[in-house]
Design an enzyme around this catalytic site. Sequence first.
Site, mmCIF file in Angstrom:
data_model
loop_
_atom_site.group_PDB
_atom_site.id
_atom_site.type_symbol
_atom_site.label_atom_id
_atom_site.label_comp_id
_atom_site.label_asym_id
_atom_site.label_seq_id
_atom_site.Cartn_x
_atom_site.Cartn_y
_atom_site.Cartn_z
ATOM 1 N N CYS A 23 -0.680 3.908 2.308
ATOM 2 C CA CYS A 23 -0.331 3.847 3.568
ATOM 3 C C CYS A 23 1.265 4.117 4.166
ATOM 4 O O CYS A 23 1.476 4.754 4.830
ATOM 5 C CB CYS A 23 -0.797 2.399 4.107
ATOM 6 S SG CYS A 23 -2.163 1.793 3.293
ATOM 7 N N ASP A 24 2.211 3.510 3.362
ATOM 8 C CA ASP A 24 3.691 3.462 3.732
ATOM 9 C C ASP A 24 4.450 4.354 2.876
ATOM 10 O O ASP A 24 5.567 4.533 3.287
ATOM 11 C CB ASP A 24 3.790 1.987 3.602
ATOM 12 C CG ASP A 24 3.259 1.048 4.590
ATOM 13 O OD1 ASP A 24 2.691 1.503 5.571
ATOM 14 O OD2 ASP A 24 2.956 -0.056 4.262
ATOM 15 N N CYS A 34 0.865 -1.351 0.142
ATOM 16 C CA CYS A 34 -0.020 0.187 0.057
ATOM 17 C C CYS A 34 0.720 1.165 -0.024
ATOM 18 O O CYS A 34 1.404 1.508 1.183
ATOM 19 C CB CYS A 34 -0.973 -0.102 1.099
ATOM 20 S SG CYS A 34 -1.844 1.306 1.286
#
Length: 302
Positions: A135-136, A132
């Site tokens: 997200c990261d 992701c």
Amino acid sequence: MEYDIIIVGAGPAGLSAGIYASRLGKKTLILEKLNPGGQITLSSEIENYPGICKIKSGLEFMACWSEQAKKFGCEIKSEEAKKLKMENGKWKIKTYKNEYETKAVIVATGSTPKKAGFEGEIEYTGKGVSYCAVCDGFFYRGKNVAVIGGGDTALEEALYLSKIANKVYLIHRRDKFRAAPFTQQKVLNATNIEIIYNETVKKVFGNQFVEGIILSSGKEIKVDGIFVFVGMKVNNELIKDLVELNEWGEIKVNLNMQTSLKGLYTAGDIRENSIKQVVAAAGDGAVAAINACKWVDELESK
Ligand code: NAP
């Protein structure tokens, strides 16, 4: 055992649906085959959920969602829903242990990113291997990362990461991408994306965290992060033969999160056009629950 609403899946969409449905006074059960929390519990840090000012791990972030649902009377059972069918106007759900009856069902079983299959992929997940970019990606500001895949997701996420990272190596196993030509052109125009064709990642190396990769040709590249986008598996097994799907197996829903069948709703990553973010899944869960409650009221008033 009879319920008003049964929710399948206890990720953000399912738990949000559980909170709303039980708070609206409906006898609600959530069935979850693993632990409550969903895929997001694998994420090392959550910082883009509105209202969360202090960064938390996915596990910490999800910890109180089930407690909140239980507070309103929602039951949560560790059982895998194996079969769903409509019989005499009621939905029936079978698990290995029990058979349940319910007036409405919300399926929130999410999706699972496919693994690329290189050595160390599982061990380094959350330690440099990610599925992701939203997200990261932030954690790789100014660093070098690798993206694996040649579809729309891989190229779009490579572009997203190119605005954060110092350099993105886009590694594709063939010499042609399947992504849209427009996206391909944008990737070709990006100055800090280096495309490596006809290669796969053989293994990842590092100590506590990823330090680099070795390609199938034996070439070694130093990277701090590896983003894998080799396709998603929609977890649609329970309802794929009952409702309308799109060409990727995602469930078609209307704006009420209702599927092509009355009383059957979906929420979160499993539905068509989902942006696959926690905040959207939670919103879907609320929409599905409110409309499922209205459906139950309608049935009861008949
Ligand atoms: P996808 O189109 O199935 O692409 C997966 C990519 O990963 C392919 O390039 C494939 O290579 C590669 N791959 C698969 N297994 C691999 C492995 N083990 N090791 C290395 N590479 C591997 O998946 P997606 O990109 O997630 O897209 C899924 C669907 O959603 C697609 O139909 C896509 O068009 C759609 N989508 C649309 C949009 C949009 O419209 N904006 C955005 C995202 C996704 P090969 O090419 O050699 O098979």
